[in-house]
Design an enzyme around this catalytic site. Structure first.
Site, PDB file in Angstrom:
ATOM      1  N   LYS A 173      50.273  36.889  40.721  1.00 22.56           N
ATOM      2  CA  LYS A 173      49.521  35.770  41.283  1.00 22.56           C
ATOM      3  C   LYS A 173      49.259  34.692  40.227  1.00 22.56           C
ATOM      4  O   LYS A 173      49.221  33.490  40.555  1.00 22.56           O
ATOM      5  CB  LYS A 173      48.213  36.259  41.892  1.00 22.56           C
ATOM      6  N   SER A 175      45.577  33.999  44.007  1.00 28.08           N
ATOM      7  CA  SER A 175      44.404  34.864  44.091  1.00 28.08           C
ATOM      8  C   SER A 175      43.504  34.580  42.896  1.00 28.08           C
ATOM      9  O   SER A 175      43.994  34.247  41.814  1.00 28.08           O
ATOM     10  CB  SER A 175      44.815  36.342  44.079  1.00 28.08           C
ATOM     11  N   TYR A 197      49.634  42.875  40.504  1.00 26.79           N
ATOM     12  CA  TYR A 197      49.237  41.910  41.522  1.00 26.79           C
ATOM     13  C   TYR A 197      48.657  40.667  40.853  1.00 26.79           C
ATOM     14  O   TYR A 197      49.051  39.528  41.160  1.00 26.79           O
ATOM     15  CB  TYR A 197      48.209  42.530  42.461  1.00 26.79           C
ATOM     16  N   ALA A 198      47.729  40.874  39.920  1.00 26.73           N
ATOM     17  CA  ALA A 198      47.098  39.744  39.235  1.00 26.73           C
ATOM     18  C   ALA A 198      48.111  38.952  38.422  1.00 26.73           C
ATOM     19  O   ALA A 198      48.097  37.713  38.422  1.00 26.73           O
ATOM     20  CB  ALA A 198      45.976  40.258  38.336  1.00 26.73           C
TER      21      ALA A 198
END
Length: 240
Positions: free
Chosen positions: A143, A126, A139-140
């Site tokens: 990713k 992402s 999430y970051a």
């Protein structure tokens, strides 16, 4: 190089488009996904195998059922509600890391031995893994880990298998409501897609086919000398 193509998360919005596009390109797709996702999106004529991508044992069992593969695409992912990273519960943090980074590692470990020489593996990262934004902490971070996992696997599996990563911006799919298999797909979206699209240089949010066509390129022999790369697909919203 065409043949069998395993697609983890193949019942999601991008996954369903990839199944159709892969068939048109001459591949035989094999979908790997959660039982609920497969039940919600049956695909007549397509082999669909149930798997829990956060479970090494489940992935090993499904890998044993696979034929020799021309390629493997991992589309699965998991996002928590948007909030400051340090306010997350330990369970939320672990769920995000398990659903993204750990699952990517376990899946690669289980399925790489099934990929034929000259084949390709595509992971999904992402732009958030490269450009920090408020509220997307675990999430970051997971990713970002997938980008490094891509490089590590590309180094270790070369020259037999090429490993690359696509890093999309937001895509107009059910993932914006929580993800196929984890939501009813009728929940409110996480954000205003019209306003988001207007902020993108290309003037719109991404569609699934904006992601699937680059994936097929990276799998093809046209990309035969490309490995260890992260391809950002974001309409110009992030330019590393």
């Amino acid at each position: 190089m065409t043949g069998a193509l395993a697609i983890l998360g193949g019942c999601g919005g991008i996954g369903r488009q990839l199944v159709a596009d892969a068939q048109a390109a001459g591949y035989v797709p094999i979908v790997l996904d959660l039982p609920r996702s497969i039940a919600a999106h049956p695909m007549p004529g397509v082999t669909c195998l149930e798997v829990d991508a956060t479970s090494p044992d489940s992935l090993a069992e499904v890998a044993a059922e696979l034929p020799e593969l021309a390629g493997f695409v991992n589309l699965c992912g998991y996002a928590t509600d948007s909030q400051p990273a340090l306010t997350l519960t330990p369970q939320d943090w672990t769920s995000a890391i398990d659903g993204n980074l750990n699952s990517a590692f376990f899946a690669a470990r289980a399925i790489a031995p099934k990929i034929a020489q000259g084949g390709g593996m595509i992971l999904t990262g992402s732009g958030l893994g490269h450009f920090a934004r408020p509220g997307y902490g675990p999430y970051a971070i997971s990713k970002a880990g997938i980008a490094m996992l891509t490089r590590q696997l590309a180094l270790e599996l070369a020259p037999m298998i090429r490993v690359n990563c696509v890093a999309p911006s937001a895509v107009d799919t059910a993932f914006l409501t929580g993800g196929t298999g984890r939501s009813d797909e009728d929940q409110p979206l996480r954000f205003d897609t019209m306003a988001y699209g207007a902020s993108i240089p290309m003037g719109r949010i991404a569609t699934p086919q904006d992601i699937t066509q680059p994936i097929l390129f990276l799998l093809s022999q046209a990309a035969g000398y490309i490995t260890g790369q992260v391809l950002h697909i974001n309409g110009g919203s992030y330019m590393p």
